[in-house]
Motif scaffolding. Sequence first.
Motif, PDB file in Angstrom:
ATOM      1  N   UNK A  20     -19.857  21.263  -5.272  1.00  7.87           N
ATOM      2  CA  UNK A  20     -19.300  21.036  -3.842  1.00  7.87           C
ATOM      3  C   UNK A  20     -19.776  22.323  -2.986  1.00  7.87           C
ATOM      4  N   UNK A  21     -20.764  22.006  -2.207  1.00  6.45           N
ATOM      5  CA  UNK A  21     -21.559  23.145  -1.178  1.00  6.45           C
ATOM      6  C   UNK A  21     -21.734  22.543   0.027  1.00  6.45           C
ATOM      7  N   UNK A  22     -21.221  22.615   1.024  1.00  5.79           N
ATOM      8  CA  UNK A  22     -21.063  21.748   2.177  1.00  5.79           C
ATOM      9  C   UNK A  22     -22.365  22.199   2.804  1.00  5.79           C
ATOM     10  N   UNK A  23     -23.258  21.653   3.563  1.00  7.75           N
ATOM     11  CA  UNK A  23     -23.222  20.088   3.643  1.00  7.75           C
ATOM     12  C   UNK A  23     -23.999  19.409   2.683  1.00  7.75           C
ATOM     13  N   UNK A  70     -18.846  15.269  -6.346  1.00 11.49           N
ATOM     14  CA  UNK A  70     -17.915  15.617  -5.335  1.00 11.49           C
ATOM     15  C   UNK A  70     -16.527  15.055  -5.884  1.00 11.49           C
ATOM     16  N   UNK A  71     -16.463  13.956  -6.556  1.00 13.12           N
ATOM     17  CA  UNK A  71     -15.288  13.255  -7.363  1.00 13.12           C
ATOM     18  C   UNK A  71     -15.387  12.849  -8.695  1.00 13.12           C
ATOM     19  N   UNK A  72     -14.422  12.654  -9.159  1.00 13.62           N
ATOM     20  CA  UNK A  72     -14.373  12.679 -10.543  1.00 13.62           C
ATOM     21  C   UNK A  72     -14.136  11.078 -10.806  1.00 13.62           C
ATOM     22  N   UNK A  73     -14.657  10.587 -12.049  1.00 16.11           N
ATOM     23  CA  UNK A  73     -14.549   8.977 -12.430  1.00 16.11           C
ATOM     24  C   UNK A  73     -13.315   9.147 -13.389  1.00 16.11           C
ATOM     25  N   UNK A  74     -12.743  10.139 -13.621  1.00 20.34           N
ATOM     26  CA  UNK A  74     -11.381  10.247 -14.636  1.00 20.34           C
ATOM     27  C   UNK A  74     -10.268   9.560 -14.050  1.00 20.34           C
ATOM     28  N   UNK A  75      -9.325   9.484 -14.792  1.00 21.55           N
ATOM     29  CA  UNK A  75      -8.195   9.055 -14.284  1.00 21.55           C
ATOM     30  C   UNK A  75      -7.334  10.214 -13.457  1.00 21.55           C
ATOM     31  N   UNK A  76      -6.820  10.172 -12.427  1.00 16.16           N
ATOM     32  CA  UNK A  76      -6.243  11.143 -11.642  1.00 16.16           C
ATOM     33  C   UNK A  76      -5.335  12.290 -12.376  1.00 16.16           C
ATOM     34  N   UNK A 105     -17.112  29.867  -1.455  1.00 19.44           N
ATOM     35  CA  UNK A 105     -18.158  29.373  -2.196  1.00 19.44           C
ATOM     36  C   UNK A 105     -18.661  28.225  -1.710  1.00 19.44           C
ATOM     37  N   UNK A 106     -17.835  27.159  -1.518  1.00 17.43           N
ATOM     38  CA  UNK A 106     -18.542  25.868  -0.774  1.00 17.43           C
ATOM     39  C   UNK A 106     -18.839  26.037   0.631  1.00 17.43           C
ATOM     40  N   UNK A 107     -18.458  27.019   1.345  1.00 18.70           N
ATOM     41  CA  UNK A 107     -18.970  27.159   2.744  1.00 18.70           C
ATOM     42  C   UNK A 107     -20.062  28.072   3.090  1.00 18.70           C
ATOM     43  N   UNK A 108     -20.365  29.013   1.874  1.00 20.85           N
ATOM     44  CA  UNK A 108     -21.357  29.801   2.331  1.00 20.85           C
ATOM     45  C   UNK A 108     -22.742  29.298   2.474  1.00 20.85           C
ATOM     46  N   UNK A 109     -22.772  28.014   1.796  1.00 23.24           N
ATOM     47  CA  UNK A 109     -24.147  27.293   2.042  1.00 23.24           C
ATOM     48  C   UNK A 109     -24.151  26.202   3.344  1.00 23.24           C
ATOM     49  N   UNK A 110     -23.022  26.258   4.428  1.00 25.36           N
ATOM     50  CA  UNK A 110     -22.867  25.620   5.397  1.00 25.36           C
ATOM     51  C   UNK A 110     -23.636  26.029   6.637  1.00 25.36           C
ATOM     52  N   UNK A 111     -24.930  25.856   6.814  1.00 26.53           N
ATOM     53  CA  UNK A 111     -25.740  26.358   7.743  1.00 26.53           C
ATOM     54  C   UNK A 111     -25.337  25.954   9.497  1.00 26.53           C
ATOM     55  N   UNK A 112     -24.198  25.580   9.433  1.00 30.60           N
ATOM     56  CA  UNK A 112     -23.854  25.315  11.174  1.00 30.60           C
ATOM     57  C   UNK A 112     -22.676  26.389  11.615  1.00 30.60           C
ATOM     58  N   UNK A 113     -22.282  27.312  10.623  1.00 28.10           N
ATOM     59  CA  UNK A 113     -21.158  28.232  10.967  1.00 28.10           C
ATOM     60  C   UNK A 113     -21.806  29.661  10.863  1.00 28.10           C
ATOM     61  N   UNK A 118     -26.623  30.643   2.723  1.00 29.72           N
ATOM     62  CA  UNK A 118     -27.462  30.457   1.914  1.00 29.72           C
ATOM     63  C   UNK A 118     -28.015  28.937   1.878  1.00 29.72           C
ATOM     64  N   UNK A 119     -29.209  28.666   2.031  1.00 33.58           N
ATOM     65  CA  UNK A 119     -29.698  27.145   2.145  1.00 33.58           C
ATOM     66  C   UNK A 119     -30.625  27.069   0.979  1.00 33.58           C
ATOM     67  N   UNK A 120     -31.170  25.678   0.885  1.00 37.10           N
ATOM     68  CA  UNK A 120     -32.106  25.366  -0.093  1.00 37.10           C
ATOM     69  C   UNK A 120     -33.503  26.084   0.504  1.00 37.10           C
TER      70      UNK A 120
END
Length: 141
Positions: A20-23, A70-76, A105-113, A118-120
Amino acid sequence: HSSGLIKGLGFKAGAIAQTIAHDTHNLIVAGWNKEDMRIAVERVIRLQGGIVVVDDGKIVSEIELKLAGLMSIKEPDEVFREYLDMVNTLRTRFQLDFESFFMTLALVSLPVIPDLRITDKGLVDVVKGRLVPLVVEVSRR
């Protein structure tokens, strides 16, 4: 693949990796120990996405997120147990608040803020719209 330095996370375990590392939701890892970082990344890859915490060469907590990383396939209820385990492990073992760390950590890769992200493609100065080197040479006169 790119690398960067980050301070102020308050992170005391060897490594945490997550998909989970936006976007772009590429795999991102932060840590103090290269070997723990390697183990965390390899485990996230084997899980086909998720969040993994490693310390002293051992996986101490993980949440599997196989659906697009981003999401699990396990039971909630099973996912909720994994989440609670991670929250409690980070709080009691490493004195870390999961939600604030996870979002940072998820937002440190979001290059619009602003400011630096850090991006690829590398480290980006969002305000100036350009890549910046991780290490800058300083000439002494």
